[in-house]
Design a protein around this motif. Sequence first.
Motif, short mmCIF file in Angstrom:
data_model
loop_
_atom_site.label_atom_id
_atom_site.label_comp_id
_atom_site.label_asym_id
_atom_site.label_seq_id
_atom_site.Cartn_x
_atom_site.Cartn_y
_atom_site.Cartn_z
N ARG A 131 1.01 4.22 -2.90
CA ARG A 131 0.83 5.65 -2.62
C ARG A 131 2.02 6.46 -3.12
O ARG A 131 1.87 7.52 -3.72
N ARG A 132 3.23 5.96 -2.89
CA ARG A 132 4.44 6.66 -3.32
C ARG A 132 4.48 6.78 -4.84
O ARG A 132 4.81 7.83 -5.38
N ASP A 136 1.87 6.71 -6.89
CA ASP A 136 0.80 7.62 -7.30
C ASP A 136 1.23 9.08 -7.16
O ASP A 136 0.99 9.89 -8.05
N VAL A 137 1.88 9.42 -6.07
CA VAL A 137 2.33 10.79 -5.84
C VAL A 137 3.38 11.18 -6.88
O VAL A 137 3.33 12.26 -7.46
N ALA A 172 0.83 -1.20 0.00
CA ALA A 172 0.00 0.00 0.00
C ALA A 172 0.87 1.25 0.00
O ALA A 172 0.60 2.21 -0.74
#
Length: 87
Positions: A50-51, A53-54, A46
């Motif tokens: 997130r990393r 996506d950023v 997860a």
Amino acid sequence: KGLADHVTAVAIPEAAASLPAEAVARAAAASGIAAEPAADFHAALAATGRRVDVAAQAAGTATSPRVLICGSLYLAGWVLRQLAPPE
């Protein structure tokens, strides 16, 4: 940079000889790789998502992360069991 620009470390559940995730993350950081410990494999995935996506939003691109799982055969086997469909 080398093959990895970030390490998310996990301990191997139920493996007495497993290093704590915090120790692995410290070792990676000491070698110059950004690193963080994760509570478990699913939390590590997860965090990686997130990393990515950023980073993709910042670059204005879509990208698929490459996940490298390295360590012992115990870890590889444990990860494969986590990814296997339920019987």
